[in-house]
Design a protein around this motif. Structure first.
Motif, PDB file in Angstrom:
ATOM      1  N   ALA A   1       0.725  -1.200  -0.289  1.00  0.00           N
ATOM      2  CA  ALA A   1      -0.049   0.009   0.097  1.00  0.00           C
ATOM      3  C   ALA A   1       0.835   1.213   0.177  1.00  0.00           C
TER       4      ALA A   1
ATOM      5  N   HIS B   1      -3.765   3.866   0.297  1.00  0.00           N
ATOM      6  CA  HIS B   1      -4.288   3.870  -0.798  1.00  0.00           C
ATOM      7  C   HIS B   1      -3.081   3.561  -1.707  1.00  0.00           C
TER       8      HIS B   1
ATOM      9  N   VAL C   1      -1.528   3.947  -6.060  1.00  0.00           N
ATOM     10  CA  VAL C   1      -1.832   4.883  -7.271  1.00  0.00           C
ATOM     11  C   VAL C   1      -1.494   3.918  -8.492  1.00  0.00           C
TER      12      VAL C   1
ATOM     13  N   HIS D   1      -4.902   6.915 -11.205  1.00  0.00           N
ATOM     14  CA  HIS D   1      -6.048   6.775 -10.271  1.00  0.00           C
ATOM     15  C   HIS D   1      -5.612   6.535  -8.904  1.00  0.00           C
ATOM     16  N   GLN D   2      -6.034   6.992  -7.670  1.00  0.00           N
ATOM     17  CA  GLN D   2      -5.876   6.520  -6.506  1.00  0.00           C
ATOM     18  C   GLN D   2      -6.989   5.586  -6.123  1.00  0.00           C
ATOM     19  N   LEU D   3      -6.617   4.256  -5.456  1.00  0.00           N
ATOM     20  CA  LEU D   3      -7.509   3.414  -5.277  1.00  0.00           C
ATOM     21  C   LEU D   3      -7.185   2.785  -3.587  1.00  0.00           C
ATOM     22  N   PRO D   4      -8.251   2.175  -3.084  1.00  0.00           N
ATOM     23  CA  PRO D   4      -8.024   1.845  -1.667  1.00  0.00           C
ATOM     24  C   PRO D   4      -7.227   0.778  -1.630  1.00  0.00           C
ATOM     25  N   SER D   5      -6.213   0.425  -0.720  1.00  0.00           N
ATOM     26  CA  SER D   5      -5.480  -0.683  -0.695  1.00  0.00           C
ATOM     27  C   SER D   5      -6.236  -2.037  -0.986  1.00  0.00           C
TER      28      SER D   5
ATOM     29  N   ALA E   1      -7.446  -3.136  -3.824  1.00  0.00           N
ATOM     30  CA  ALA E   1      -8.105  -2.907  -5.037  1.00  0.00           C
ATOM     31  C   ALA E   1      -7.670  -4.087  -6.022  1.00  0.00           C
TER      32      ALA E   1
ATOM     33  N   ASP F   1       1.073  -0.826  -5.773  1.00  0.00           N
ATOM     34  CA  ASP F   1       0.959   0.645  -5.672  1.00  0.00           C
ATOM     35  C   ASP F   1       1.954   0.970  -7.135  1.00  0.00           C
TER      36      ASP F   1
END
Length: 161
Positions: A12, A17, A19, A32-36, A38, A67
């Motif tokens: 992460a 998060h 990226v 795009h930034q996403l939650p860990s 994802a 990431d």
């Protein structure tokens, strides 16, 4: 909206998060930034989905993201760098993906297409990249678990940092 996945997230970024860079034939390509935790499907959703008519069969939408990863949608299957180490690739129809595979941007799937690299070694390369903040030179590939002198010699002309 995405359901949390069991187990610890694989790498992460800050704040839980990750990226990712979604490019190719999607409605909103970019960072795009996403939650860990994802998955590729979440990244596709964040990018507005694939454009109409794009074949997604070559993309594992259930795979966990790391990431700094890049997801290329709609790229032709198989890399242009497959086995040749010199000369022009036959039938090169102006594909912009010719040239060395970037150790800092390639996905597990893209690395898996290199000679002598399977899915496990490709994951080791991505894990090394994540743990060490990327590759500063191709020589760092020697530090990856599973890359010996012979495999390094085979890969060196096909990859770049």
């Amino acid at each position: 909206m995405p359901e949390p996945s069991p187990g610890p997230p694989p790498a992460a970024g800050p704040g839980g998060h990750i990226v990712v860079d979604v490019s190719g034939k999607v409605r909103r390509p970019g960072i795009h930034q996403l939650p860990s935790g994802a998955r590729v499907a979440d990244a596709l959703r964040a990018a507005g989905g694939a454009r109409p008519g794009v074949d997604l069969t070559g993309i594992n939408r259930a795979r966990l993201l790391m990431d700094g990863e890049q997801i290329v949608v709609g790229a032709p299957p198989g890399p242009p760098v497959a086995g040749s180490t010199g000369g022009a690739a036959p039938g090169g129809s102006g594909s912009p993906t010719t040239g060395p595979v970037s150790l800092n941007r390639a996905t597990v799937e893209q690395l898996d297409t290199l000679p002598g690299v399977g899915p496990v070694l490709a994951q080791h390369i991505v894990d090394y990249r994540t743990q060490h903040g990327g590759f500063r030179s191709v020589d760092e590939l020697r530090e990856v678990n599973g890359i010996g002198d012979r495999r390094f010699a085979d890969l060196q002309p096909l990859v770049g940092p």
